[in-house]
Design an enzyme around this catalytic site. Structure first.
Site, PDB file in Angstrom:
ATOM      1  N   LYS A 160      -8.950  -3.582  -1.041  1.00  0.00           N
ATOM      2  CA  LYS A 160      -7.742  -3.563  -1.891  1.00  0.00           C
ATOM      3  C   LYS A 160      -8.398  -2.025  -3.012  1.00  0.00           C
ATOM      4  CE  LYS A 160      -4.685  -6.531  -0.723  1.00  0.00           C
ATOM      5  NZ  LYS A 160      -4.298  -8.096  -1.417  1.00  0.00           N
TER       6      LYS A 160
ATOM      7  N   ARG B 227      -7.855 -12.494   5.364  1.00  0.00           N
ATOM      8  CA  ARG B 227      -7.270 -11.667   5.367  1.00  0.00           C
ATOM      9  C   ARG B 227      -8.011 -10.198   5.497  1.00  0.00           C
ATOM     10  NH1 ARG B 227      -2.766  -7.542   4.419  1.00  0.00           N
ATOM     11  NH2 ARG B 227      -1.691  -7.402   5.625  1.00  0.00           N
TER      12      ARG B 227
HETATM   13  N1  HH2 Z   1      -2.240  -8.438   1.482  1.00  0.00           N
HETATM   14  C1  HH2 Z   1      -1.074  -7.031   2.353  1.00  0.00           C
HETATM   15  C2  HH2 Z   1       0.104  -7.848   3.116  1.00  0.00           C
HETATM   16  N2  HH2 Z   1       0.056  -8.565   3.559  1.00  0.00           N
HETATM   17  N3  HH2 Z   1      -0.726 -11.102   3.085  1.00  0.00           N
HETATM   18  C3  HH2 Z   1      -1.094 -12.076   2.489  1.00  0.00           C
HETATM   19  N4  HH2 Z   1      -0.282 -13.451   2.804  1.00  0.00           N
HETATM   20  N5  HH2 Z   1      -1.825 -12.063   1.537  1.00  0.00           N
HETATM   21  C4  HH2 Z   1      -2.595 -10.520   1.127  1.00  0.00           C
HETATM   22  O1  HH2 Z   1      -3.224 -10.249   0.030  1.00  0.00           O
HETATM   23  C5  HH2 Z   1      -1.986  -9.049   1.261  1.00  0.00           C
HETATM   24  C6  HH2 Z   1      -0.544  -9.586   2.993  1.00  0.00           C
HETATM   25  C7  HH2 Z   1      -0.939  -5.480   1.645  1.00  0.00           C
HETATM   26  O2  HH2 Z   1      -2.751  -5.319   2.458  1.00  0.00           O
HETATM   27  P1  HH2 Z   1      -2.595  -4.254   4.062  1.00  0.00           P
HETATM   28  O3  HH2 Z   1      -1.717  -5.065   4.760  1.00  0.00           O
HETATM   29  O4  HH2 Z   1      -3.615  -3.771   4.625  1.00  0.00           O
HETATM   30  O5  HH2 Z   1      -1.664  -3.388   3.417  1.00  0.00           O
HETATM   31  P2  HH2 Z   1       0.274  -3.043   3.587  1.00  0.00           P
HETATM   32  O6  HH2 Z   1       0.445  -3.209   2.852  1.00  0.00           O
HETATM   33  O7  HH2 Z   1      -0.326  -1.791   3.192  1.00  0.00           O
HETATM   34  O8  HH2 Z   1       0.782  -2.931   5.168  1.00  0.00           O
END
Ligand code: HH2
Length: 269
Positions: A213, A248
């Site tokens: 992040k 995660r």
């Molecule tokens: N962060 C993201 C998405 N989903 N779910 C939980 N429970 N906790 C988190 O910290 C979290 C999440 C954001 O990361 P990412 O999926 O890599 O990116 P994007 O939202 O751009 O798909």
């Protein structure tokens, strides 16, 4: 078996902040999921809508089209693997559950869709993650403000736990997540990481999502998210020491190694 759980991130989106576009093809996505499982992931978190700051909402048919075939293919290939659906929409979660998902990762903590709580309640084998977010992804990074971020996140999660219980979801199937990066400035994220023990003290299993992040880029100067693996590992080990047990992550293998060491130290005399 280790006492921590790795949740491998599989974004089947064109626009996710670190792996957007990489896994949109269902065959490639399935191979990626199995690879993460072989590296040590016990859960695969499939997401069809980016929640990165400023992301545009995706309509439900499109989100279902992206996620459902991938979930079905992973479930057929590796029936024992836990599949999570990262969605705010009940219809997407419902299709995912029918395709084999047994975990709903709802970044709105059941507030985004009025049907989500009842859907989860009606599937007693499904676990849910309730995450804290201030505002909504499109606007959440526009001047987020807290008097005391740790108190407010803890109070929010307690409140959502109560709402879930009233909807018929037992606390034995609920995980909590402080929502690193969701409506938070770097100082808010750092405070939450510093005081994770207070989120753990709420008594539910805690999920931590720091993987690659932006705050890690700000601290280290690494502008490419793929270069933030080492920085992510530091947060995972700190989280583990504070009692977090689910992580995660995009990079499963290095987290397995780092957390196996953290676990060995914890069990040492
Ligand atoms: N962060 C993201 C998405 N989903 N779910 C939980 N429970 N906790 C988190 O910290 C979290 C999440 C954001 O990361 P990412 O999926 O890599 O990116 P994007 O939202 O751009 O798909």
């Amino acid at each position: 078996m280790s006492d921590f759980t790795l949740m491998g991130v599989l974004n089947v989106t064109p626009d996710s902040f670190s792996d957007g576009g990489a896994w949109v093809d269902p065959d490639a996505a399935t191979r990626r999921a199995l690879h993460m499982a072989d590296d040590g992931a016990r859960i695969i978190d499939v997401g069809g809508e980016s929640t990165r700051p400023g992301a545009q909402p995706v309509d439900e048919a499109e989100e279902r089209r992206r996620t459902e075939p991938v979930i079905r293919a992973i479930h057929e290939a590796r029936p024992g693997l836990v599949i999570s659906i990262d969605t705010m929409k009940a219809s997407v979660a419902e299709a995912a559950i029918a395709a084999g998902a047994t975990y709903v990762n709802d970044v709105t903590a059941l507030r985004g869709d009025p049907h989500m709580a009842a859907l989860v309640a009606s599937h007693p084998h499904v676990r849910v993650c309730l995450m804290h977010m201030l505002g909504e992804p499109r606007t959440m990074q526009q001047a987020p403000h807290y008097a005391d971020v740790v108190d407010e996140v803890a109070a929010f999660l307690t409140d959502r736990l109560g709402a879930a219980a009233r909807a018929g979801i037992g606390s034995d199937r609920i995980d909590l997540d402080p929502g690193i990066g969701f409506g938070k400035k770097i100082e808010h994220n750092l405070s939450l990481l510093h005081h994770l023990d207070r989120i753990v003290a709420l008594g539910q299993p805690v999920v931590l999502g720091t993987s690659r992040k932006g705050m890690l880029g700000t601290i280290t100067g690494r502008t490419d998210p793929a270069d933030r693996v080492d920085a992510t590992l530091a947060t995972a080990v700190l989280g583990y020491a504070a009692g977090v047990r689910t992580f995660r992550v995009h990079d499963v293998a290095p987290h397995r190694d780092a957390l196996l060491v953290a676990e060995a130290v914890r069990h040492a005399r």
